[in-house]
Design an enzyme around this catalytic site. Structure first.
Site, PDB file in Angstrom:
ATOM      1  N   SER A 162      -1.743   6.548   1.635  1.00 36.18           N
ATOM      2  CA  SER A 162      -2.538   6.605   3.038  1.00 36.18           C
ATOM      3  C   SER A 162      -4.118   7.105   2.717  1.00 36.18           C
ATOM      4  CB  SER A 162      -1.842   8.706   3.549  1.00 36.18           C
ATOM      5  OG  SER A 162      -2.582   9.531   2.453  1.00 36.18           O
ATOM      6  N   LYS A 177       5.114  13.234  11.515  1.00 34.13           N
ATOM      7  CA  LYS A 177       4.722  11.789  11.576  1.00 34.13           C
ATOM      8  C   LYS A 177       5.180  11.363  13.170  1.00 34.13           C
ATOM      9  CE  LYS A 177       2.390  12.773   7.446  1.00 34.13           C
ATOM     10  NZ  LYS A 177       2.622  12.856   6.287  1.00 34.13           N
ATOM     11  N   HIS A 224       4.605   7.917   5.503  1.00 32.89           N
ATOM     12  CA  HIS A 224       3.562   7.208   6.199  1.00 32.89           C
ATOM     13  C   HIS A 224       3.441   6.087   6.659  1.00 32.89           C
ATOM     14  CE1 HIS A 224       0.977  10.416   3.753  1.00 32.89           C
ATOM     15  NE2 HIS A 224       0.785  10.711   4.840  1.00 32.89           N
TER      16      HIS A 224
END
Length: 194
Positions: free
Chosen positions: A28, A87, A56
């Site tokens: 990330s 996320k 991610h």
């Protein structure tokens, strides 16, 4: 190197343990991807399992949003995938581990975070299932890709220095050969980043 560590672990007398190669799918801080094809080759060669933390990448990386194993073409060679329900999947709380039944059974019996956690509320579980269903709608991912390319183009035209190409704005070869980001930099003082 990873291969040296695997060789060394094989040579240790009396060590009859399961080897696990653990990696992030996408790092990330700089946007680079783990070399999953090479990692899977080494795992095959040295009898190791592969664990990918894909927090991610889940939801938008790969042709159907299934993350970096899908992007790298090794989805059936990765033994364990950990990810989040937050996320890109809409911010639901919690996460998941996807693996063969034998691995999941061991985790259910031995994993302290699992043993000492509460189950998510039904509304959170329902939101997570809906997010997974929405993830498979390619039109939404295509809109995201289009918007990302538009945004990156506008930043370049405004003379912002962009670093590693992101998945959604990836160059044709898909290479991420250096680190960098927009953070706090601009090609001139007229366009500060806050």
């Amino acid at each position: 190197s990873l291969e040296t560590a695997l060789k060394t672990s094989q040579q240790q007398e009396g060590l009859d343990a399961t080897r696990i190669i653990a990696t992030d799918g996408v790092f990330s801080m700089d946007g680079t991807y783990a070399p999953l094809k090479r990692i899977c080759e080494l795992a095959d060669e040295y009898g190791a399992l592969v664990l990918v933390d894909d927090c991610h990448a889940t939801g938008f990386v790969g042709p159907s949003g299934r993350g970096t194993p899908e992007r790298a073409g090794v989805i059936n060679r990765v033994d364990i995938v950990n990810s989040t329900l937050g996320k890109a999947l809409g911010g639901a709380t919690g996460g998941y581990t996807a693996a063969r039944a034998e691995i999941v059974d061991i985790l259910r019996q031995r994993s302290r975070p699992y043993l000492f956690s509460n189950a998510p509320p039904p509304c959170v579980a329902a939101a997570a299932l809906e997010a997974l269903d929405l993830m498979h709608e390619s039109a939404k991912r295509e809109t995201l890709r289009t918007n990302t390319l538009y945004f990156r183009k506008a930043l370049r035209e405004a003379r912002f220095a962009l670093g590693v190409p992101h998945e959604l704005g990836q160059n044709e070869k898909g290479n991420c050969t250096h680190s960098g980001s927009v953070v706090g930099t601009s090609l001139d003082e007229e366009h500060p980043i806050v």
